[in-house]
Design an enzyme around this catalytic site. Sequence first.
Site, PDB file in Angstrom:
ATOM      1  N   HIS A 156     -11.008  -1.373  11.280  1.00 58.78           N
ATOM      2  CA  HIS A 156     -10.296  -2.320  10.425  1.00 58.78           C
ATOM      3  C   HIS A 156     -10.710  -3.756  10.746  1.00 58.78           C
ATOM      4  O   HIS A 156     -10.770  -4.615   9.860  1.00 58.78           O
ATOM      5  CB  HIS A 156      -8.789  -2.127  10.607  1.00 58.78           C
ATOM      6  CG  HIS A 156      -7.964  -2.941   9.660  1.00 58.78           C
ATOM      7  ND1 HIS A 156      -8.077  -2.830   8.292  1.00 58.78           N
ATOM      8  CD2 HIS A 156      -7.025  -3.893   9.870  1.00 58.78           C
ATOM      9  CE1 HIS A 156      -7.243  -3.673   7.712  1.00 58.78           C
ATOM     10  NE2 HIS A 156      -6.598  -4.329   8.644  1.00 58.78           N
ATOM     11  N   HIS A 170       0.827  -1.211   0.000  1.00 59.65           N
ATOM     12  CA  HIS A 170       0.000   0.000   0.000  1.00 59.65           C
ATOM     13  C   HIS A 170       0.861   1.260   0.000  1.00 59.65           C
ATOM     14  O   HIS A 170       1.965   1.275   0.540  1.00 59.65           O
ATOM     15  CB  HIS A 170      -0.920   0.026   1.236  1.00 59.65           C
ATOM     16  CG  HIS A 170      -1.969  -1.037   1.227  1.00 59.65           C
ATOM     17  ND1 HIS A 170      -1.774  -2.260   1.795  1.00 59.65           N
ATOM     18  CD2 HIS A 170      -3.222  -1.050   0.702  1.00 59.65           C
ATOM     19  CE1 HIS A 170      -2.865  -3.000   1.626  1.00 59.65           C
ATOM     20  NE2 HIS A 170      -3.756  -2.293   0.966  1.00 59.65           N
ATOM     21  N   ASN A 223     -18.087  -2.707   4.457  1.00 60.40           N
ATOM     22  CA  ASN A 223     -18.738  -1.768   5.388  1.00 60.40           C
ATOM     23  C   ASN A 223     -19.446  -0.690   4.581  1.00 60.40           C
ATOM     24  O   ASN A 223     -19.152  -0.502   3.404  1.00 60.40           O
ATOM     25  CB  ASN A 223     -17.685  -1.116   6.306  1.00 60.40           C
ATOM     26  CG  ASN A 223     -16.597  -0.417   5.499  1.00 60.40           C
ATOM     27  OD1 ASN A 223     -15.655  -1.053   5.033  1.00 60.40           O
ATOM     28  ND2 ASN A 223     -16.766   0.876   5.302  1.00 60.40           N
TER      29      ASN A 223
HETATM   30  N1  HPA Z   1     -12.836   3.379   3.127  1.00 62.19           N
HETATM   31  C1  HPA Z   1     -11.605   3.182   2.613  1.00 62.19           C
HETATM   32  N2  HPA Z   1     -11.048   1.985   2.499  1.00 62.19           N
HETATM   33  C2  HPA Z   1     -11.762   0.928   2.898  1.00 62.19           C
HETATM   34  C3  HPA Z   1     -13.050   1.051   3.437  1.00 62.19           C
HETATM   35  C4  HPA Z   1     -13.617   2.354   3.562  1.00 62.19           C
HETATM   36  O1  HPA Z   1     -14.745   2.556   4.026  1.00 62.19           O
HETATM   37  N3  HPA Z   1     -13.475  -0.205   3.735  1.00 62.19           N
HETATM   38  C5  HPA Z   1     -12.487  -1.056   3.374  1.00 62.19           C
HETATM   39  N4  HPA Z   1     -11.442  -0.373   2.861  1.00 62.19           N
END
Ligand code: HPA
Length: 269
Positions: free
Chosen positions: A244, A80, A232
């Site tokens: 997370h 990342h 989510n």
């Molecule tokens: N935002 C950014 N990255 C993410 C999200 C989110 O809501 N959920 C999983 N990765």
Amino acid sequence: MKKIEETLKHLNDRINDFKPEIGIILGSGLGVFCDNLKGTSIKYSDIPNFPTAGILGHKGELLYSNVEGKNCAIMQGRFHYYEGNSMQDITFPIKVLKMAGIKTLIITNAAGGINKNFNVGDIMLINDHINFMGSNPLIGKNNEALGERFPDMSNVYDLNLRNKAKKCAKDLNINLKEGVYIATTGPSYETAAEIKAFSIMGADAVGMSSVPEAIVSNYLKIKTIGFSLITNHATGTSDSKLSHDEVLETGKKAGLKLSSLIKKVISEI
Ligand code: HPA
């Protein structure tokens, strides 16, 4: 180029004559895809020139395995930008896989759902993206041997592959959603105001990855397909706070569904 060749030589020495034709990048919690797969696994930390930073929920290994009759190179976890790696570093493995011979790249990620019709646990087929990371992995001197200076971006997520994925989802009775993925750098999640703005811009899901890889894959003329696992509701689109742990938990639960879809797509490539 020298670095790519050095890395490739190291990998080839480990895998003998195995020639991957498909690359797969597994996002947060999607490691379940590799359960019961046999093959040669190499730790990122043992691969020369691979970045070193990792994250919770990612295994950090490259698995060479035959999946549904196709030779695949599977990245169990990605690099990342928010870890402090450069855009060039996080996309370096794609260049190595291209030189190794892959013709297709399957990208997966965990993402927050912006589109009000999306539910937690849904899979979104990425049909386009918005690069909101404020950078681009192709910045810098261009190597014409790899790709063009100004690559066209009109079919980053290959239409043919997308149609295949839709057919496969239908066969498996999976309600596949479709939409635009917007990438931020992270690591902070978005504010409600940002999500509202992203929605107006046309984004359906938000995450912190995949776009650099897709840009480089398109540049290298690898046929690319991408799936977001909606882990989510994005900030402000529901009452809950983001964590997370929730992302990883949903990834684990719905990861099986995405795994079966990817395997079916592979069988049809
Ligand atoms: N935002 C950014 N990255 C993410 C999200 C989110 O809501 N959920 C999983 N990765």
